[in-house]
Design a protein around this motif. Structure first.
Motif, mmCIF file in Angstrom:
data_model
loop_
_atom_site.group_PDB
_atom_site.id
_atom_site.type_symbol
_atom_site.label_atom_id
_atom_site.label_comp_id
_atom_site.label_asym_id
_atom_site.label_seq_id
_atom_site.Cartn_x
_atom_site.Cartn_y
_atom_site.Cartn_z
ATOM 1 N N ILE A 71 0.928 -1.195 -0.118
ATOM 2 C CA ILE A 71 0.022 -0.048 -0.133
ATOM 3 C C ILE A 71 0.918 1.202 -0.037
ATOM 4 C CG2 ILE A 71 -1.530 1.230 1.447
ATOM 5 C CD1 ILE A 71 -2.963 -1.273 2.351
ATOM 6 N N PHE A 72 2.056 1.368 0.718
ATOM 7 C CA PHE A 72 2.712 2.422 1.006
ATOM 8 C C PHE A 72 3.372 2.689 -0.569
ATOM 9 C CE2 PHE A 72 2.835 1.809 5.785
ATOM 10 C CZ PHE A 72 1.981 3.037 5.949
ATOM 11 N N GLY A 73 3.963 1.428 -0.738
ATOM 12 C CA GLY A 73 4.714 1.506 -2.143
ATOM 13 C C GLY A 73 3.936 2.008 -3.275
ATOM 14 N N GLU A 132 5.716 11.853 -6.242
ATOM 15 C CA GLU A 132 4.845 12.769 -7.045
ATOM 16 C C GLU A 132 3.440 13.153 -6.198
ATOM 17 O OE1 GLU A 132 7.595 10.606 -9.788
ATOM 18 O OE2 GLU A 132 5.834 9.805 -8.217
ATOM 19 N N ARG A 133 2.810 11.790 -5.589
ATOM 20 C CA ARG A 133 1.688 12.166 -4.797
ATOM 21 C C ARG A 133 2.096 12.826 -3.680
ATOM 22 N NH1 ARG A 133 -1.166 8.732 -2.688
ATOM 23 N NH2 ARG A 133 -3.240 9.909 -2.896
ATOM 24 N N LEU A 134 3.360 12.516 -2.772
ATOM 25 C CA LEU A 134 3.736 13.256 -1.554
ATOM 26 C C LEU A 134 4.026 14.699 -1.868
ATOM 27 C CD1 LEU A 134 6.059 10.474 -0.116
ATOM 28 C CD2 LEU A 134 3.902 11.118 0.562
ATOM 29 N N GLU A 148 -6.005 9.460 0.995
ATOM 30 C CA GLU A 148 -6.331 8.206 0.170
ATOM 31 C C GLU A 148 -5.330 7.039 0.808
ATOM 32 O OE1 GLU A 148 -5.981 6.480 -4.309
ATOM 33 O OE2 GLU A 148 -5.624 8.814 -4.157
ATOM 34 N N THR A 149 -4.329 7.441 1.151
ATOM 35 C CA THR A 149 -3.589 6.363 1.782
ATOM 36 C C THR A 149 -3.995 6.067 3.063
ATOM 37 O OG1 THR A 149 -1.561 7.128 0.556
ATOM 38 C CG2 THR A 149 -1.176 5.725 2.369
ATOM 39 N N GLN A 204 6.093 2.481 6.622
ATOM 40 C CA GLN A 204 5.810 3.658 6.234
ATOM 41 C C GLN A 204 6.966 4.824 6.211
ATOM 42 O OE1 GLN A 204 3.459 5.684 9.712
ATOM 43 N NE2 GLN A 204 3.562 7.692 8.588
ATOM 44 N N GLY A 205 7.942 4.436 7.310
ATOM 45 C CA GLY A 205 9.258 5.325 7.255
ATOM 46 C C GLY A 205 9.905 5.137 5.715
ATOM 47 N N ARG A 206 9.961 4.053 5.286
ATOM 48 C CA ARG A 206 10.681 3.917 3.828
ATOM 49 C C ARG A 206 10.224 4.808 2.826
ATOM 50 N NH1 ARG A 206 13.555 -1.018 4.040
ATOM 51 N NH2 ARG A 206 12.806 -2.358 5.695
ATOM 52 N N THR A 207 8.768 5.022 2.638
ATOM 53 C CA THR A 207 8.216 6.091 1.790
ATOM 54 C C THR A 207 7.908 7.149 2.513
ATOM 55 O OG1 THR A 207 6.027 5.043 2.423
ATOM 56 C CG2 THR A 207 7.382 4.061 0.720
ATOM 57 N N THR A 208 8.021 7.563 3.819
ATOM 58 C CA THR A 208 7.747 8.902 4.281
ATOM 59 C C THR A 208 6.307 9.228 4.157
ATOM 60 O OG1 THR A 208 8.585 10.401 2.608
ATOM 61 C CG2 THR A 208 9.957 9.767 4.414
ATOM 62 N N ALA A 209 5.407 8.223 3.920
ATOM 63 C CA ALA A 209 3.956 8.418 3.608
ATOM 64 C C ALA A 209 3.327 9.260 5.126
ATOM 65 C CB ALA A 209 3.048 7.092 3.769
#
Length: 343
Positions: A19-21, A27-29, A39-40, A68-73
């Motif tokens: 989900i995070f990936g 771009e979305r961040l 949405e996430t 979560q941290g890997r993508t900074t969601a």
């Protein structure tokens, strides 16, 4: 000690990673700015990942927060699980658990926390709270906030009953300034609840930092393997290899200390000193890793719009949130010297 994830923990971690990936792309961040990614958050709750923490425990939550941290969601995952789901599950009354946990689990209720620096809030005999908390991460997303008063008692406050003003932090954590003026609060737990929630928060946010550092290092490795200088990849240079190796060892230290503290809580063992150890590594080593990740990108790392810069901002924010290394180390030393916790 066995940190091997159970089947349930591994399945939840893998689902969170997908989900995070898929959703938390650079771009979305960038499009989200400093706000949260609704949405996430909706996808995580719909997948049952918030509610699953009640079964997978703190170690399961740490595994999810790494992803979560890997993508900074930009979602209030750590806050709502620590200050909401786990706090109410462990210390709430049967009535509170029945009333609050379903909403927290499905995401319709979001809980943030103002517990790291008690003393700015006072409670009267009727349970009305007064005081100001200058910065509360994820307050702008929250329906409730868990507040610690000057006697280290925990109170759950509806944000609709308080005054909340936006505050911008180093990282985009939808933070706010909380002002309480005779605001009603409901008590959560007894005298031991504060220490447990604080240690849980330190452990969980250390796990988040492990993911932030792992993501920063992964980007640095990709960059140095593809960027060439004088006909050779930057990764072929010994100085680059040594800097990356140091960052890798720091990241693993953050991860393993967070795992140990989480495992001990799930097993019902004393873990306050272990939570402080994880917080120290996350603060002290975390800022080293995100600095290294940005430095290994060379001039590219100075670009504020480059994805690695997000890891730098998150790493420094987590460093500040957990407390600077010397402060955490002093508290750890005092706790060990007091002999209050059996290890």
């Amino acid at each position: 000690m066995d940190f091997t994830p159970t089947e349930e923990q591994a399945a939840a971690r893998d689902l969170a990673a997908r989900i995070f990936g898929d959703l938390s792309t650079p771009e979305r961040l960038a499009a989200a700015g400093t706000g949260s990614d609704a949405e996430t958050w909706k996808a995580l709750c719909a997948a049952g990942l918030v509610a699953a923490v009640a079964d997978t425990g703190l170690l399961g939550l740490v595994l999810l927060l790494e992803e979560q941290g890997r993508t900074t969601a930009q979602v209030p995952f750590a806050a709502s699980c620590v200050y909401g789901l786990l706090a109410v599950s462990a210390h709430g009354s049967p009535e509170q658990r029945e009333r609050l946990l379903p909403g927290i689990g499905d995401g319709t209720a979001v809980v943030c926390g103002a517990v790291f620096e008690p003393g700015g809030v006072r409670a009267d005999a009727a349970g009305r709270l007064s005081g100001v908390v200058p910065v509360v991460p994820w307050l702008r997303d929250a329906t409730h906030v868990l507040v610690a008063d000057d006697r280290r008692r925990l109170w759950l406050v509806r944000t609709a009953d308080a005054r909340c003003a936006p505050v911008e932090l180093t990282a985009p954590w939808a933070a706010g300034r909380l002002t309480l003026e005779g605001t009603p609060g409901e008590p959560v737990g007894g005298t031991d609840a504060y220490d447990d929630v604080l240690a849980t928060a330190r452990t969980a946010f250390a796990g988040l930092q492990a993911g932030v550092c792992a993501g920063s290092l992964a980007r640095a490795v990709e960059h140095t393997n593809t960027r060439e200088q004088f006909g050779r990849p930057l990764a072929a240079k010994q100085g680059v290899q040594l800097r990356a190796a140091d960052a890798y060892m720091d990241t693993e230290a953050i991860r393993v200390t967070a795992y140990e503290a989480a495992w001990r809580r799930d097993e019902g063992l004393a873990y306050a000193t272990h939570a402080l150890t994880a917080a120290w590594w996350a603060s002290e080593a975390g800022q080293r890793v995100v600095h290294a990740g940005q430095h290994l990108h060379g001039g590219t790392g100075a670009d504020l719009e480059h994805p690695v810069h997000r890891h730098f901002l998150w790493g420094r924010q987590l460093d500040a949130y957990l407390g600077c290394g010397s402060e955490v180390l002093q508290e750890l030393g005092e706790l060990i010297a007091s002999g209050e916790e059996e290890t």
